[in-house]
Each structure stands twice: as structure tokens, then as C-alpha cells.
Design an enzyme around this catalytic site. Structure first.
Site, PDB file in Angstrom:
ATOM      1  CB  SER A   1      -7.104  -2.552   1.919  1.00  0.00           C
ATOM      2  OG  SER A   1      -6.474  -3.751   1.549  1.00  0.00           O
TER       3      SER A   1
ATOM      4  CE1 TYR B   1     -10.637  -3.489  -2.178  1.00  0.00           C
ATOM      5  CE2 TYR B   1      -8.373  -4.073  -1.650  1.00  0.00           C
ATOM      6  CZ  TYR B   1      -9.681  -3.903  -1.259  1.00  0.00           C
ATOM      7  OH  TYR B   1     -10.039  -4.126   0.039  1.00  0.00           O
TER       8      TYR B   1
END
Lengths: 279, 586
Positions: B456, B469
Site C-alpha cells: 500500500s 495497517y
């Protein structure tokens, strides 16, 4: 009371007639499509077919989209909706979209098909059935239009498809249609009949004051329960360069009986017959 | 390396030469004739032949002067393409007198086979032709001609590039020296050179006849190259369907040689493979699958039910691709993109219905086969079972996409150990299990492959809202980089994809730590709306993934904001840290 109901049914009959006429036109033109026909040809064929049968005014002039234009691939500006010189090839999907005004009644329909077999579009058409049911049930529950729009969106995503009606002007899944005064001269603005645009603008003005909108979209102005009237509903699915839609009139009334509060104007349409045959 | 077990050898006499012909498989199946190149003998096909034998009647023969076939006397003038065509016809008549054969040529085998497939007298004897690393000398002649007579900067560059790659051709035209070299040191060091530079497995090949083969084979060049390049035939059109397999890492032939091949072979099927020159030895699985698919499609009258139309169909056609988290978002779009490129797809998701849907639609848009598997990637045992099942039923995965992931937002102190465990289990352990199990199968097979891990932009863009995350994704990014280094020697590429804000379902399932259920729901909705406004489609990420696999890229930021953050992380890390302090607009 009976006169009011009678008047209503008579009005609906008018809308039903023009919607049937438009679908007949779509089927007739679709049957005449062959390899090499351009989008412009197809649009002209629709126009001529309807003119011959007494259509003098339009909500919008007929559109025709072939191939990946059925999914509005790379559409950036509204001018791209207008028919082009794209030629039809075997196996190509197509969509015919027309909105004739006949005796003052407006219809707005969308017809999807393909030249020969197209399994992807076939599948898309099958999957549109769930959307027709979802929309009707949600409208009967009087849920805000914006939420219904989002539910349709979610169903599309779950099915694996992209929402292509968001490419339409204002990203609408539906818009209101109404009666149009018949004039001898019916000019058009960017393919849209001025009389119909006037009606839409009047609705928009009223709606703005009363907190509703004749356009059913994902935006805040659609955050209101379904407004009574006729809505041309057009969920449009796209899947990797193939698109499919239906478009037909949904009647919304202020009746308290759920069955009567919303119903599809006509259940005898090509896509509905097709789903019934599959069962 | 000897020929596979069950090979039947026989001799075919033609024009005073005895050709050694080896056959494998059931003669009632379609016959595939494999023609070897230079300096090789029919044994170069062993690995490919054994993989084809259960579907085809495989025939290999030693080209005259090579292996156990006898050499013409004198050598000069004994290797012309006309004579090689006589040999081929004799072999074809012997092994398949009634039916046309499917021809496959590698290197000089392909050069000859182009002649076979484009001369009048073989018409009706060849059903299809698969060309690997060997252009037609006639097409090559026209190619040079065009570039010399109408030079543009690009054409001159192409000409010089191929001119440099053909250095050995010039050397082979010198008298005696090549023979001496092959019978001397070159013959001795050749096997080691192949293993080291060409990355072929050390399996006992080449045979002991290599020095003689190579010495005789020099006459292939001397008898044909100059004559044909100077006066290429104007009518060298293929009279059978052609499949062209181009190894992208070929040191001897540039890809541009085949740019105008459609002119000579209409309805050409193109395939590309990231490998070096000797693909029959380094990539036998892929080769056998492409050959047998092509043979089957030609035998079946070339039906084209669903044609793979995707941009990279040449590369991924028939390959096995496994995508986790394929039930929605980027995973689903990636599965579809691979399906469109003709790959066989395994769609893995914990949502059975969604995975099934992906597989179903994948078949509709071009995947020859697609399966759905319901597995939670964080479940070690389930993943092990999946790996076993996939290997046993579908084969070794060629491209693995570890995409499954979940979102988690909230301050570090609001994030509970359970939250941490959950996000790490899926986002990191899921990737570890995937790489460990499927990567191992790839490495053991030794025929290359590619692993894509979805990291990501949060992997390098810190944020006070996404500590857990971001940590999990940063781990995935670094894991990918390390794995890339480890697997580089085995021809397995590893890519970390960093998408950025993409309009997918991750927002509506993301957990928001430290808030009650109602507030969580509100934030999910709000984020989903923001991502919807951004509206970057997952299809674009899927395209980036396919492109990254084709190019073998290491880290791929996708959206503009992901690219910008990636640049900033390198050149303006302090600005990035300032951004990390901002409160997200939720």
C-alpha cells in the site's frame, strides 16, 4: 375519486402506448442492424421509424452505442454520447436509447442487444433482473433515492460490474418525465427537446423549493423519498468494455398501499419477457 | 541426458543419409515433429517431449550431421535448406504417412521449419508450425533489406542491435576455426557455459556428440545464410497456422525481428516468455502447454469460442494465476485482467459466493479455465491444504497475487492486541503463507514465475490514523524486496504493488479502533464516500499489476498520490512526516 383514478389510468395508458411504441421501434431497428452499420445509421433508423408513426417531439433524440461505447469507455464529455461513425461488427454489443414524445406523452427507453451471440452481455442482461426488483422494492419502502442509488451500486459491485449510469449527465440512474405540450415547432438543444427540458427545469425549480429533485443521483439533492410521478429508470451495468441497460418508466404515486405506491408502467417489455422465458 | 523412457528409435534413409528418428506416445494422436537447433541434437527436446507425450505422438529427429544421423559427404553444399526439406518430408512420410504433422522448431530447427512451412512441395503435409527463436532467413533478408534501403534512426538502431547479436554468425563463416574451437576448448566448456549464462538445468545434456554436431552444423550457416540474406524469396508465405514463441531474454535474436511477421503468416499467434534462448530446456512446462494448446485448437478447426483479447495475452495465455482476495476490489479486477489475457485463474476468497462469481465471470471473458477456492489467507492449515490441492489439480502457479487485505484505522493506543493480531494475520501472514507455499512450488519447479504482493502507499507514507495497517503493509513491502533478492537467481520475480486510494470495498469493511459501533459505521460510510469521490478504479490497479509482471518491476506505486508520496519518501521525507500528523477528514 373515480374520475381522478380514471384520469390517472387514462394518462398512464398514454405513457404505456408511447413506451410500447418505442420498444417496438428498438426491436424493429435491432432486427435490421447488420455488420457495417454505423451508430449514426442506427440513430437515423430509429428517428425515421418513429417519425413515420407520428412522433414529432423528443425528450432526447435517439442514441446508439456500439462495442465498448456501450460501457462508455473513456467518456469524458457529454458530447461523446452522440452517435459516431463506429461500425457494427459480428458479436458486438449495442444499445439503442430513445425518448420520443407521442401525443404529449413521453417515454424514455433503453434496449440492449448484440449482433449474434455475446455471452458477456447476455450475462449482464440476466443480472439486471435483480436491479429491477431491488429498485421497485426499495421505492415501495419509501427509502431515500440517494440510498437506493447506493444499494444499486453495492449490488453492482457484488455482481462484479461497474456502475456506468454515473457517466450520464449528473450521474443519474433515473429522471422524471412528464407530459409535454405539443407545439408545431419543437426545437432541440444538444439533442434534447426544449419542451421536455422546460418541464424538467420547472420540476427542478419546484423540487428545489420543496426539497426534492427530478434527477435521481448519488448526490445530496437526491436525499429524499421517492416523489410521485413517472421516473425513467435506467440502471446501466458495465463490464470490461461491454455495457447493458434497460430503461423504462416507473410509476410512483402517493398511495399508502405499497403495491399501488410504486409499480412498473408495463411488464410486457422485451427484457422482462426474456427473464420470464429463462425461468 | 537421455531420451525419455518408452522412446522408440528408428532410421529413415533419404538422399544417401540415415536419419535417427525417435518417437514417443500414441501414434494415433496428432503427430508433433520437433526439430532441434544449433549446436544441439534431438535430446534437447527430452523434457518438452515427455510432457507432450500423453497428448501427442511426439517425433524428434537428429538433423543430418548431428547426433546419431549421418553426415553428407562432402559437407559443403550438403546442408542447404532444399536438402533439409527433403529430410523433413522423408521423416514426416515415415511417421505420419496419412495425416499432416504439427511442426515445432527451435533455433536452427525453426529456421529450417520456416522453409518447410513456406515452400510449395510441403503443402498439405504441415498442419501447424510453432516457431521458437529462429526466424525465416527469407523474412530476415527482407527485414534487413527494408532497414538498409529506408533507414530511419529507429531502423538503423534495430539493424545495429541485431547485427551485434549475430556476432557468432560471422565467426561461423570463417574456415576451420569454428571446427577447431568446438573440438577443442569450446566443446569442453559449452555445458558449463549453458548452465551459468543460459540458466539451463545441468542434466547431462549436451550429449557426447556435441563437438562433431557443432562442427558439422557450421555448414548450416555457411550453406544458407549468405545466399538467402542476399536473395530472399519473395513468396515465403507460411501455408499453415503459425505460433511464434519469443523468449524475451534471447541473447542472439532481438524481438523486433518479428515485427512484420503478420505479413508472412496471417492469423499469427504470438507468445512471449521471460527466458533466455534455450527454452526447450529451461521452460519445458510452458512450452509443452502452448504447443499442445495450439495443436488442439488447430485439430479442432481453430474454434474461437472466447478469445483472449487482453493486452498481454501473448505473455499470460494458458498460464496459471492465483489471486487471493479475488472476491472484490483489486483482487477481482486483477483476476479479470488475467482472465482477459487468457490465463487460467484460481480465485481465492473467504467469501465463497464472491469467489465463485469471480471465477464464473473470468471464464466468460477469456479464461480457458477458472476455479473458486474459499480460504481465509490467515489460516495456515487452510492455506497449506489449498497449496496441495492447487498443485495436484491445477498445476504449479505461474503468477501468484497475494492481494487479500483488511483495513484498520485508529490511534495506536486505541488499537487493541486483538486488532493488531487480526490485521497482521491477514495482511502480513496471509502474504507470508502465500509466498512460502506457492513460492516454494515455483522455486522447486525451477521454471520461473512471478509473485505480486499488494502492499500500500501506507507502506511508505506514515499516518497517525493508520499505525497498524501501515506497519503491516510496510512489512509486506520489505518482505517483497527481500524475497525478490532471494528468488532473483531462479528467474522468479517479486513485485510489491502500492495502490493508494482506490475505490474498493476495503473502506466499508475497515475496522475503526477506539470508537463505538455506530461511529464506526458512520466513518466507514464517510470513507467509502470519500474513496468514491476519488473514484480511482481497481481496474487500473489490475492493469498496473499485469504491466509490472511483464516488466518485472520491484515496487509499483499506482495512483498519482501514491507516486507522489513515493517520490517524497525519497527526496522530502520531512514533508511526508508533516503530512502524517494531519487529522484525516472523517
Amino acid at each position: 375519486m373515480t374520475t381522478a383514478a380514471g384520469e390517472l389510468t387514462q394518462r398512464l395508458r398514454g405513457f404505456r402506448t408511447v413506451q410500447r411504441l418505442a420498444y417496438e421501434c428498438a426491436e424493429a431497428v435491432a432486427a435490421r442492424l447488420e455488420p457495417g452499420v454505423t451508430e449514426r445509421d442506427a440513430a437515423r433508423m430509429q428517428r425515421e421509424w418513429l417519425r413515420e408513426r407520428g412522433v414529432r417531439d423528443w425528450f432526447h433524440l435517439p442514441f446508439a452505442w456500439f462495442g465498448d461505447r456501450t460501457a462508455f469507455v473513456n467518456f469524458r464529455v457529454p458530447l461523446q454520447f452522440f452517435p459516431t461513425g463506429r461500425r457494427l461488427e459480428p458479436g458486438m454489443p449495442f444499445i439503442l436509447d430513445m425518448a420520443p414524445v407521442y401525443e404529449g406523452y413521453t417515454a424514455d427507453i433503453g434496449y440492449s442487444g448484440s449482433l449474434g451471440a455475446n455471452p458477456v452481455q447476455n450475462r449482464l442482461m440476466d443480472d439486471l433482473e435483480a436491479h429491477r426488483e431491488l429498485i421497485l422494492n426499495a421505492v415501495r419502502e419509501r427509502r431515500p433515492l440517494r440510498e437506493i442509488y447506493e444499494d444499486v451500486d453495492r449490488l453492482m459491485v457484488r455482481q462484479g460490474y461497474a456502475n456506468r449510469h454515473r457517466a450520464y449527465p449528473f450521474g443519474v440512474i433515473a429522471h422524471k418525465v412528464g407530459r409535454v405540450r405539443e407545439r408545431r415547432w419543437s426545437p432541440r438543444l444538444f439533442g434534447f427537446g426544449t419542451q421536455s427540458l422546460k418541464g424538467l427545469a420547472a420540476d427542478a425549480l419546484h423540487g428545489h423549493r420543496e426539497g426534492w429533485s427530478p434527477l435521481w443521483s448519488r448526490y445530496r439533492f437526491s436525499d429524499h423519498p421517492p416523489h410521485p410521478g413517472l421516473w425513467a429508470v435506467e440502471p446501466h451495468l458495465g463490464f470490461r468494455g461491454t455495457g447493458a441497460k434497460f430503461e423504462e418508466l416507473l410509476v410512483v404515486t402517493d398511495s399508502t398501499d405499497p403495491e399501488q405506491s410504486a409499480f412498473w408502467l408495463d411488464d410486457d417489455l422485451p427484457h422482462v419477457r426474456r427473464w420470464a422465458e429463462d425461468k | 541426458m537421455t531420451l525419455p523412457e518408452g522412446t522408440r528409435e528408428r532410421w529413415v534413409r533419404t538422399g544417401g543419409i540415415e536419419l535417427c528418428v525417435a518417437e514417443l506416445g500414441d501414434p494415433s494422436d496428432p503427430t508433433v515433429v520437433l526439430v532441434h537447433g544449433y549446436p544441439d541434437s534431438k535430446e534437447v527436446w527430452s523434457a518438452t517431449a515427455s510432457r507432450l507425450a500423453d497428448r501427442c505422438h511426439v517425433v524428434m529427429y537428429d538433423v543430418r550431421g548431428h547426433g546419431r544421423s549421418s553426415a553428407p559427404r562432402p559437407l559443403r553444399g550438403g546442408f542447404t535448406l532444399e536438402k533439409l526439406t527433403d529430410d523433413f518430408l522423408a521423416v514426416a512420410d515415415a511417421v505420419s504417412p496419412d495425416r499432416p504433422v504439427h511442426l515445432v522448431g527451435h533455433d536452427w530447427g525453426s529456421v529450417q521449419a520456416w522453409e518447410f512451412a513456406s515452400v510449395k512441395r510441403t503443402e498439405g503435409r504441415i498442419a501447424s508450425f510453432t516457431s521458437i527463436s529462429g526466424p525465416s532467413l527469407d523474412h530476415f533478408g527482407h527485414w534487413i533489406d527494408k532497414r538498409v534501403k529506408r533507414p530511419t534512426p529507429r531502423r538503423v538502431g534495430e539493424l545495429l542491435g541485431q547485427g551485434a547479436k549475430s556476432w557468432y554468425v560471422y565467426l561461423l563463416h570463417t574456415p576451420v576455426l569454428p571446427e577447431l574451437a568446438w573440438r577443442g576448448p569450446l566443446g569442453k566448456y559449452w555445458p558449463r557455459f549453458l548452465e551459468r549464462v543460459e540458466k539451463v538445468p545441468g542434466d547431462g545434456y549436451p550429449t557426447s556428440s556435441l563437438p562433431t554436431d557443432a562442427a558439422h552444423g557450421a555448414w548450416l550457416y555457411r550453406d544458407n545464410v549468405r545466399a538467402r540474406l542476399r536473395h530472399p524469396r519473395p513468396d515465403a508465405y507460411a501455408h499453415a497456422p503459425v505460433q511464434l514463441i519469443t523468449p524475451l531474454g534471447d541473447a542472439f535474436l532481438s524481438e523486433q525481428l518479428y515485427d512484420e511477421l503478420e505479413r508472412w503468416a496471417p492469423q499469427l499467434t504470438r507468445r512471449t516468455i521471460p527466458a533466455r534462448h534455450w527454452v526447450p530446456r529451461s521452460r519445458p512446462d510452458q512450452l509443452a502447454s502452448w504447443i499442445s494448446d495450439f495443436v488442439t485448437s488447430v485439430e479442432g478447426g481453430r474454434p474461437e469460442p472466447v478469445k483472449a483479447t487482453g493486452r498481454h495475452a501473448d505473455r499470460f495465455g494458458g498460464q496459471l494465476v492465483l489471486v487471493t482476495g479475488a472476491g472484490s476490489g483489486i483482487g477481482r479486477a486483477t483476476a479479470f485482467a488475467f482472465a482477459e489475457a487468457g490465463a487460467r485463474v484460481v480465485a481465492v476468497d473467504r467469501d465463497a459466493e464472491a469467489a465463485l462469481r469471480t471465477a464464473e465471470l473470468a471464464r466468460l471473458i477469456g479464461a480457458p479455465q477458472a476455479w473458486a477456492e474459499t480460504v481465509d489467507v490467515s489460516d495456515e492449515q487452510a492455506m497449506e491444504k489449498l497449496a496441495e490441492k492447487v498443485a495436484a489439480e491445477y498445476g504449479v502457479v505461474d503468477v501468484l497475487v497475494n492481494n487479500a487485505g483488511i483495513g484498520l484505522s485508529g490511534s495506536f493506543f486505541d488499537t487493541t492486541p486483538e486488532d493488531w493480531k487480526k490485521v497482521l494475520d491477514v495482511n502480513l501472514w496471509g502474504v507470508i503463507h502465500g509466498c512460502r507455499l506457492f513460492g516454494k512450488q515455483m522455486a522447486e519447479r525451477g521454471q520461473g514465475g512471478h509473485i505480486v504482493n499488494t502492499a500500500s502507499a501506507a507502506a511508505y507514507q506514515p499516518s497517525k490514523a493508520l499505525p497498524a495497517y501501515s506497519a503491516s503493509k510496510a512489512a509486506v513491502l520489505m518482505l517483497s524486496e527481500c524475497l525478490r533478492a532471494e528468488l532473483a537467481g531462479q528467474g522468479i520475480g517479486v513485485t510489491a504493488v502500492c495502490p493508494g486510494f482506490v475505490n474498493t470495498g476495503i473502506t466499508s469493511t475497515a475496522r475503526f479502533a477506539g470508537v463505538d459501533a455506530e461511529e464506526e459505521k458512520r466513518r466507514q460510510k464517510r470513507t467509502a464516500r470519500l474513496y468514491g469521490l476519488r473514484n480511482y478504479p481497481p481496474e487500473k490497479v489490475a492493469d498496473a499489476i499485469l504491466r509490472a509482471v511483464v516488466r518485472g518491476e520491484a515496487v509499483v506505486p499506482v495512483t498519482p498520490e501514491a507516486r507522489a508520496a513515493h517520490l517524497m519518501s525519497r527526496f522530502m521525507p520531512r514533508a511526508l512526516r508533516a503530512i502524517a500528523r494531519l487529522e484525516p477528514p472523517l
